[in-house]
Design an enzyme around this catalytic site. Sequence first.
Site, short mmCIF file in Angstrom:
data_model
loop_
_atom_site.label_atom_id
_atom_site.label_comp_id
_atom_site.label_asym_id
_atom_site.label_seq_id
_atom_site.Cartn_x
_atom_site.Cartn_y
_atom_site.Cartn_z
N LYS A 51 0.84 -1.21 0.00
CA LYS A 51 0.00 0.00 0.00
C LYS A 51 0.87 1.26 0.00
O LYS A 51 2.09 1.18 0.24
CB LYS A 51 -0.92 -0.02 1.22
CG LYS A 51 -0.20 -0.06 2.55
CD LYS A 51 -1.14 -0.50 3.67
CE LYS A 51 -0.39 -0.46 4.99
NZ LYS A 51 -1.16 -1.09 6.07
N ARG A 149 -11.27 -0.52 14.18
CA ARG A 149 -11.18 0.25 12.93
C ARG A 149 -12.16 -0.35 11.93
O ARG A 149 -13.28 0.09 11.84
CB ARG A 149 -9.72 0.20 12.44
CG ARG A 149 -9.33 1.30 11.51
CD ARG A 149 -7.84 1.38 11.26
NE ARG A 149 -7.28 0.15 10.71
CZ ARG A 149 -6.01 0.00 10.35
NH1 ARG A 149 -5.15 1.00 10.50
NH2 ARG A 149 -5.56 -1.13 9.85
N TYR A 279 13.61 31.35 5.29
CA TYR A 279 12.38 31.98 5.79
C TYR A 279 12.42 32.11 7.31
O TYR A 279 12.83 31.18 8.01
CB TYR A 279 11.17 31.13 5.43
CG TYR A 279 10.82 31.13 3.96
CD1 TYR A 279 10.42 32.31 3.33
CD2 TYR A 279 10.86 29.96 3.24
CE1 TYR A 279 10.09 32.31 1.99
CE2 TYR A 279 10.52 29.94 1.88
CZ TYR A 279 10.14 31.13 1.27
OH TYR A 279 9.80 31.12 -0.06
N MET A 327 10.06 24.74 0.47
CA MET A 327 9.27 23.78 -0.31
C MET A 327 10.17 22.95 -1.24
O MET A 327 9.98 21.75 -1.39
CB MET A 327 8.21 24.51 -1.14
CG MET A 327 7.23 23.59 -1.83
SD MET A 327 6.09 24.48 -2.89
CE MET A 327 5.15 25.45 -1.72
C1 LIG Z 1 -0.31 -1.96 6.78
C2 LIG Z 1 -0.80 -3.27 7.16
C3 LIG Z 1 0.08 -4.33 7.35
C4 LIG Z 1 1.59 -4.17 7.33
O1 LIG Z 1 1.99 -3.51 8.50
P1 LIG Z 1 3.55 -3.31 8.85
O2 LIG Z 1 3.56 -2.80 10.23
O3 LIG Z 1 4.04 -2.30 7.86
O4 LIG Z 1 4.18 -4.63 8.67
C5 LIG Z 1 -0.46 -5.59 7.60
N1 LIG Z 1 -1.79 -5.77 7.67
C6 LIG Z 1 -2.68 -4.76 7.50
C7 LIG Z 1 -4.14 -5.03 7.60
C8 LIG Z 1 -2.22 -3.49 7.24
O5 LIG Z 1 -3.08 -2.49 7.10
#
Ligand SMILES: *Cc1c(COP(=O)(O)O)cnc(C)c1O
Length: 389
Positions: A51, A149, A279, A327
């Site tokens: 992700k 969640r 800045y 930036m």
């Molecule tokens: C992001 C995520 C992971 C991986 O987590 P890490 O701490 O980066 O290993 C695993 N399972 C779910 C459901 C996640 O959202």
Amino acid sequence: MQTPSPINSPTISPAGIIRPTLVEVNLTRLAENFHSIQQHVAPALVMPILKANAYGHGLVKVAQLMQDLKADYIGVAMLEEGILLREEGISIPILVLGGILGNQIPHFIKHNLTICASSIEKIHQADEIAQQLGTKAKVHLKIDTGMERVGVHDYSAEKFLETAAHCKHLNVEGIYSHFANSDAADLTHAHLQLERFEEILSFYEKHHLPTPRLRHMANSGAILQLPQARYDIVRPGIMLYGVYPSPEVARTVKVRPALSWKSRVVYFKVIQPGRPVGYGSTWQSDHLVRAVTVPVGYGDGYFRAMSGQAHVIIRGKKYPVVGRISMDQIVINIEWDSAFNNDEVILIGEAGGEKITAENLAEWAGTIPYEILTNINTRVPRVYVQKTT
Ligand SMILES: *Cc1c(COP(=O)(O)O)cnc(C)c1O
């Protein structure tokens, strides 16, 4: 400099000129990390988590590598990420970890993406849509054992499991949960979550129903610290990229960072005492110093919050970033050392025995390495190399 791979082509001008600020991803390191995790958890399978642009490393390229390495599954956060991977020719199973909306279900089915099912209503919807389309929807049931969640609470999941087991147009391939504290030194809460998950799994035995083929719960923290949480497949995110999830986690698997963030000196000047930099004029020297300007800033994800703390490596030596981070630019105080235009500047990485890590940046910015990596803006070109070191 290494020739950029085709995946970066949109960021390369026709003349082949590339921005001096770039992220270099070492695919060899990623493969080594993947294999270390695989060996550590076998016979459990591995679902690398890709992700947020593969934690900043580049979604498509990392997915291609994982497919080449014969990863069993891939995990992403959003439907769009899954569709992009399918369009790029990734054919291994993909689980979309996030919660879904009903109108997304046809897209999951069309692209053969696995649905995270998190309510009775959603499994009914998926079952119905799959029936209309004359197929089966692949789902993993999400149980909330203590994260609050997404997912059905462990204490009210019976009906959910029962309904799912009886939907004819669902392929209930998996069941999973997620840890809130698996990377902590104190694993009390993690053990409680595990107990709750065990209780959930006992449902299948009690009702003489087949347990879904893939039970899973382990993120990086749990892979490192909770062998009993491996089940059938594990979900490593941050550790795949060679970064540990927290300072206190037990480092039971050796992984090394795959990402370096680099730029180059584009300007040199001498700064007089009493002439403040940047800045807000927050920093000035009381003696004559040499300084260089580097074309990177908070617009790239080099957080402004690191002003006054960040360091970089030039010619194998660490120097402080002075004044506020802008930036698109930062200024480095090199005192009376030498540096020249086009000299390499390491923001994350190693050179000449010096090292700067994502963890260092996280500390300077008051955040976690996850946020550092996932915030390196896509305007920073990703370059892929294969280096054994
Ligand atoms: C992001 C995520 C992971 C991986 O987590 P890490 O701490 O980066 O290993 C695993 N399972 C779910 C459901 C996640 O959202």
